[in-house]
Design a protein around this motif. Structure first.
Motif, PDB file in Angstrom:
ATOM      1  N   GLY A 367       0.780  -1.236   0.000  1.00 31.92           N
ATOM      2  CA  GLY A 367       0.000   0.000   0.000  1.00 31.92           C
ATOM      3  C   GLY A 367       0.804   1.274   0.000  1.00 31.92           C
ATOM      4  N   GLU A 368       1.988   1.237   0.602  1.00 29.55           N
ATOM      5  CA  GLU A 368       2.843   2.427   0.653  1.00 29.55           C
ATOM      6  C   GLU A 368       4.270   1.934   0.826  1.00 29.55           C
ATOM      7  OE1 GLU A 368       1.823   4.440   4.419  1.00 29.55           O
ATOM      8  OE2 GLU A 368       0.678   2.609   4.627  1.00 29.55           O
ATOM      9  N   PRO A 369       5.227   2.852   0.625  1.00 33.32           N
ATOM     10  CA  PRO A 369       6.609   2.448   0.886  1.00 33.32           C
ATOM     11  C   PRO A 369       6.768   2.063   2.358  1.00 33.32           C
ATOM     12  CG  PRO A 369       6.528   4.547  -0.302  1.00 33.32           C
ATOM     13  CD  PRO A 369       5.123   4.234   0.121  1.00 33.32           C
ATOM     14  N   ASP A 391       7.461  -7.274   0.258  1.00 36.25           N
ATOM     15  CA  ASP A 391       6.949  -5.913   0.122  1.00 36.25           C
ATOM     16  C   ASP A 391       6.372  -5.852  -1.283  1.00 36.25           C
ATOM     17  OD1 ASP A 391       6.495  -3.231  -0.119  1.00 36.25           O
ATOM     18  OD2 ASP A 391       8.603  -2.639  -0.058  1.00 36.25           O
ATOM     19  N   THR A 392       5.039  -5.825  -1.374  1.00 43.05           N
ATOM     20  CA  THR A 392       4.372  -6.019  -2.659  1.00 43.05           C
ATOM     21  C   THR A 392       3.903  -4.685  -3.227  1.00 43.05           C
ATOM     22  OG1 THR A 392       2.207  -6.303  -1.616  1.00 43.05           O
ATOM     23  CG2 THR A 392       3.560  -8.266  -1.836  1.00 43.05           C
ATOM     24  N   TRP A 394       1.853  -2.686  -6.074  1.00 42.25           N
ATOM     25  CA  TRP A 394       0.840  -2.782  -7.142  1.00 42.25           C
ATOM     26  C   TRP A 394      -0.201  -1.706  -6.943  1.00 42.25           C
ATOM     27  CZ3 TRP A 394      -4.148  -5.307  -5.977  1.00 42.25           C
ATOM     28  CH2 TRP A 394      -4.230  -5.786  -4.659  1.00 42.25           C
ATOM     29  N   GLN A 395      -1.260  -1.729  -7.753  1.00 40.21           N
ATOM     30  CA  GLN A 395      -2.279  -0.671  -7.728  1.00 40.21           C
ATOM     31  C   GLN A 395      -3.654  -1.264  -8.034  1.00 40.21           C
ATOM     32  OE1 GLN A 395      -0.634   1.535 -11.185  1.00 40.21           O
ATOM     33  NE2 GLN A 395      -0.245   3.168  -9.709  1.00 40.21           N
ATOM     34  N   THR A 396      -4.686  -0.486  -7.742  1.00 39.00           N
ATOM     35  CA  THR A 396      -6.045  -0.896  -8.110  1.00 39.00           C
ATOM     36  C   THR A 396      -6.072  -1.305  -9.591  1.00 39.00           C
ATOM     37  OG1 THR A 396      -6.861   0.746  -6.542  1.00 39.00           O
ATOM     38  CG2 THR A 396      -8.458  -0.129  -8.113  1.00 39.00           C
ATOM     39  N   ASP A 482       4.195   6.494 -10.281  1.00 39.38           N
ATOM     40  CA  ASP A 482       5.044   6.336  -9.097  1.00 39.38           C
ATOM     41  C   ASP A 482       6.506   6.658  -9.419  1.00 39.38           C
ATOM     42  OD1 ASP A 482       2.796   5.140  -7.828  1.00 39.38           O
ATOM     43  OD2 ASP A 482       4.159   3.983  -6.574  1.00 39.38           O
ATOM     44  N   ARG A 497       4.273   8.571  -4.827  1.00 41.33           N
ATOM     45  CA  ARG A 497       3.577   9.040  -6.015  1.00 41.33           C
ATOM     46  C   ARG A 497       4.319  10.203  -6.679  1.00 41.33           C
ATOM     47  NH1 ARG A 497      -0.575   5.840  -7.920  1.00 41.33           N
ATOM     48  NH2 ARG A 497      -0.950   7.660  -9.213  1.00 41.33           N
ATOM     49  N   LYS A 503      -1.477   9.393  -0.343  1.00 42.16           N
ATOM     50  CA  LYS A 503      -1.643   8.097   0.301  1.00 42.16           C
ATOM     51  C   LYS A 503      -1.699   8.342   1.794  1.00 42.16           C
ATOM     52  CE  LYS A 503      -1.927   4.397  -2.160  1.00 42.16           C
ATOM     53  NZ  LYS A 503      -2.409   3.100  -1.769  1.00 42.16           N
ATOM     54  N   ARG A 508      -5.977   5.811  -0.901  1.00 48.33           N
ATOM     55  CA  ARG A 508      -5.658   6.671  -2.030  1.00 48.33           C
ATOM     56  C   ARG A 508      -6.662   7.811  -2.123  1.00 48.33           C
ATOM     57  NH1 ARG A 508      -4.585   3.596  -7.688  1.00 48.33           N
ATOM     58  NH2 ARG A 508      -5.017   5.384  -8.994  1.00 48.33           N
TER      59      ARG A 508
HETATM   60  C1  WTA Z   1       1.385   2.804  -3.553  1.00 49.34           C
HETATM   61  C2  WTA Z   1      -2.890  -0.539  -3.383  1.00 49.34           C
HETATM   62  C3  WTA Z   1       5.386   1.519  -2.185  1.00 49.34           C
HETATM   63  C4  WTA Z   1       1.885   3.295  -4.897  1.00 49.34           C
HETATM   64  C5  WTA Z   1      -2.447  -1.985  -3.646  1.00 49.34           C
HETATM   65  C6  WTA Z   1       0.775   2.900  -5.842  1.00 49.34           C
HETATM   66  C7  WTA Z   1       3.179   1.235  -2.784  1.00 49.34           C
HETATM   67  C8  WTA Z   1      -0.446   3.099  -4.994  1.00 49.34           C
HETATM   68  C9  WTA Z   1       3.258  -0.152  -2.496  1.00 49.34           C
HETATM   69  C10 WTA Z   1      -1.627   2.274  -5.407  1.00 49.34           C
HETATM   70  C11 WTA Z   1       4.508  -0.656  -2.006  1.00 49.34           C
HETATM   71  C12 WTA Z   1       1.259   0.305  -3.221  1.00 49.34           C
HETATM   72  N1  WTA Z   1       5.528   0.213  -1.869  1.00 49.34           N
HETATM   73  N2  WTA Z   1       4.239   2.051  -2.636  1.00 49.34           N
HETATM   74  N3  WTA Z   1       4.668  -1.922  -1.668  1.00 49.34           N
HETATM   75  N4  WTA Z   1       2.049  -0.688  -2.778  1.00 49.34           N
HETATM   76  N5  WTA Z   1       1.927   1.471  -3.215  1.00 49.34           N
HETATM   77  O1  WTA Z   1      -4.546   1.656  -5.943  1.00 49.34           O
HETATM   78  O2  WTA Z   1       2.046   4.693  -4.841  1.00 49.34           O
HETATM   79  O3  WTA Z   1      -4.791   1.809  -3.416  1.00 49.34           O
HETATM   80  O4  WTA Z   1       0.722   3.674  -7.010  1.00 49.34           O
HETATM   81  O5  WTA Z   1      -3.455   0.002  -4.519  1.00 49.34           O
HETATM   82  O6  WTA Z   1      -0.020   2.721  -3.674  1.00 49.34           O
HETATM   83  O7  WTA Z   1      -2.669   2.386  -4.481  1.00 49.34           O
HETATM   84  P1  WTA Z   1      -3.963   1.496  -4.588  1.00 49.34           P
END
Ligand code: WTA
Length: 630
Positions: A367-369, A391-392, A394-396, A482, A497, A503, A508
């Motif tokens: 979700g975030e760094p 540490d995964t 990804w995005q929606t 990102d 971002r 975030k 988001r």
């Molecule tokens: C951020 C959440 C760093 C990133 C799954 C992305 C992350 C946005 C990470 C998407 C991570 C998600 N490390 N940043 N492991 N995972 N992000 O759509 O900025 O709610 O573009 O999806 O979260 O947010 P979303």
């Protein structure tokens, strides 16, 4: 290279080899791990930016999540549900299957047809995944709305998706309080005539008013037949719309398909979590966000895994709730957010140390760094130095993980704070403004260079915006928005971002949405919103507001009114930490607000080139507003 040479001993080199030689035939092979009613004629139809995966194949998500487990896992628990107030329920794969078929019959009897949209606004209770799977079973497209959004935000989303059915609950528990969800829905749909029925689950038993549109879940389900064969749907059939914030205007409806999305989840769930029949998986995400869709609902159920689903706040009644749940259910795989970890860390080591966490074997973050020191704490105090951390990233829009360590596939050295490597089949680079790859260890934009099966189909009702937002900055490449850097070992470090998306606690939020909410207040002429770093939440929101001339109202009253407005228009998750009233905003001569500047001042960075600025006084005013804050 790293002090964290910890893994689970898996060493499958073939998967990476297959993926890098031909990503299309690689995904073709992965898709065969699912149950299809008929096979596809074409693996990928790539007409940038539109990708159709497994064209001609027919499949059903609910069939793959439930029916396929009835032979060997019917009595295996699918969901170990823990209510915030201590209630608990166990639903086996057979229970889920029966409930989903009943609800499929209910939806059909209410006139829901293949392709119709159904809005779901429920707390974290088993009826939420049941509702999603029942929609999937009949080919209706579900659109889940996080239960923290306000009536106005819900109305926008229901209007956009034109859902004719809404599924909600009387209320939901949050930190011991009852959130009256049905009242919010009543408000949201009061003038939406196309909504034909509202199905109401009774969770909190608070008093609700029922109109002729409203139907009680228990009454409908009590009379429903528990057999409903899954519809055979095209691979590209829209499984769901999930609204998410972007840089412009209202939230966008991210549209996901079926066959490609399920293939992506089936593969990443196995590679990342090394899932075994004996595991107890626990992802703390709310299903109202994409992590919940992909790794609470679809990923675990496709694998017939047992998972814990928790209803309420992670720190209720106290900050050891998660550790208590891990001990109680003997959780083996735990997947949570940096915000939650930073909050737990603040409470010290004694709390987690007083629970038996020895069942854990794998930890994840999303979700975030994640700050390296938080990573180390997670590794040492929660994982007792024996669990790999994934540490995964990804995005929606991506549907599932694109960058992560994959202990189910291979053992690689971990580096605290790095997402490590792209998943097999993905070409990812870090580039400059013109698309050229930047040297190792240099910050640039993350760029995805080929299509993948979990990618969104489009934005609901807006193909042009889909193209413009993600595929126009770099030709035929997906731009996620990102910042990242790639180190000399080829590991990716995600740096937040690069656009105007915030975030906050991993949620988001678009600055544009907030700004248009603020300027719709009668006394506001202009506003600019930005995020500043926060020790726990990652980022918090601050707003600058320019009032219309001749406004004489007291600013503390105005501040209150604006906060209430944000709550009503968007929801409590978008609450601002501070609102500053200023006489002007820093703008370019062409009239654009210089957010780069706001961000730089807020983050204590050097301001850089301001030669295009219209009026330097705006900067000094904002600078002094921040100095006061420090
Ligand atoms: C951020 C959440 C760093 C990133 C799954 C992305 C992350 C946005 C990470 C998407 C991570 C998600 N490390 N940043 N492991 N995972 N992000 O759509 O900025 O709610 O573009 O999806 O979260 O947010 P979303």
């Amino acid at each position: 290279m790293s002090e964290f040479n910890i893994g689970l001993g898996n060493n499958d080199t073939q998967t990476r080899k297959d993926a890098s030689s031909d990503f299309v035939s690689f995904w073709d092979k992965q898709a065969k791990n699912l149950s299809w009613f008929s096979t596809w004629e074409k693996t990928l139809d790539w007409n940038p930016p539109f990708a159709k995966w497994f064209v001609g194949g027919t499949i059903n998500a609910s069939y793959n999540a439930l029916d396929i487990h009835q032979k060997n896992k019917a009595e295996k628990p699918a969901i170990l549900w823990e209510g915030e107030n201590g209630d608990s329920r166990v639903l086996t794969y057979n229970d889920m299957w029966k409930q989903v078929q009943k609800l499929a019959n209910v939806l059909k009897s209410l006139g829901v047809k293949k392709g119709d949209r159904v809005t779901i606004y429920l707390p974290m209770i088993p009826e939420l995944p049941i509702s999603m799977l029942a929609c999937a079973r009949i080919g209706a497209t579900h659109t889940v709305i996080f239960s923290g959004f306000s009536a106005a935000a819900i109305k926008d989303r229901i209007e956009d998706s034109k859902s004719k059915i809404v599924i909600t609950a009387d209320g939901g528990y949050r930190r011991g309080n009852v959130i009256k969800l049905k009242e919010v829905i009543d408000d949201a749909i009061s003038d939406l005539d196309f909504v034909q029925n509202v199905i109401v689950v009774e969770r909190t038993k608070n008093k609700i008013s029922l109109s002729s549109k409203d139907k009680l879940w228990n009454q409908l389900m009590g009379n429903a037949f528990d057999v409903f064969p899954a519809e055979k749907l095209d691979s590209t059939h829209p499984l769901y719309i999930l609204y998410t914030s972007g840089t412009t205007g209202k939230p966008k409806g991210v549209l996901h398909g079926t066959g490609g999305y399920l293939t992506h989840l089936h593969s990443t769930f196995k590679w990342a979590f090394d899932i075994k029949d004996s595991d107890v998986f626990f992802c703390t995400a709310d299903i109202g966000w994409v992590t919940g869709h992909s790794y609470v609902v679809y990923g675990p159920l496709l694998h017939g895994a047992t998972e814990v689903m928790y209803e309420g706040a992670p720190d209720f009644p106290n900050a050891s709730r998660m550790w208590g749940i891990i001990e109680k259910y003997k959780v083996t795989i735990f997947y949570t957010t940096p915000t939650a970890l930073r909050m737990f860390m603040k409470f010290g080591n004694d709390l987690p140390n007083s629970f038996d966490l020895s069942s854990l074997r794998l930890l994840g973050s999303v979700g975030e760094p994640i700050n390296p020191e938080v990573w180390r704490w997670y590794f040492k105090i929660i994982g007792k130095e024996k669990c790999p951390i994934i540490d995964t990233w990804w995005q929606t829009e991506t549907g599932g993980m694109l960058i992560s360590a994959l202990p189910g596939l291979e053992t690689i050295p971990l580096k605290p704070g790095s997402g490590t490597l792209p998943i097999p089949g993905l070409k990812i680079s870090v580039v400059d403004e013109s698309g050229n790859e930047v040297p190792a260890n240099t910050k640039g934009y993350l760029l995805i260079k080929n299509p993948w099966p979990g990618m969104l189909l489009t934005l609901w009702g807006d193909d042009k915006k889909y193209h413009d937002v993600y595929w126009s900055k770099y030709k035929n490449c997906y731009y996620p928005g990102d910042y990242a850097l790639k180190d000399s070992d080829g590991y990716f470090w995600l740096l937040g971002r690069a656009d105007d998306v915030l975030k906050v606690s991993g949620h988001r939020i678009g600055t544009a949405e907030l700004e248009s909410c603020l300027v719709s207040h009668n006394d506001v002429a202009e506003s600019a919103v930005c995020g500043i770093p926060d020790e726990i939440k990652g980022e918090i929101i601050i707003a600058f507001v320019v009032l219309k001339q001749n406004v004489t109202k007291d600013v503390s009253l105005l501040e209150k009114e604006l906060s209430i407005k944000i709550r009503n228009d968007i929801g409590a998750i978008a609450t601002t930490q501070q609102i500053y009233f200023v006489s002007k905003l820093p703008k370019t001569r062409s009239g654009k607000i210089m957010r780069r500047l706001l961000k730089a001042i807020a983050n204590n960075e050097t301001i850089g080139d301001v030669s295009t600025l219209e009026d330097g006084a705006a900067v000094s005013e904002i600078q002094s507003a921040f100095d006061e804050l420090k």
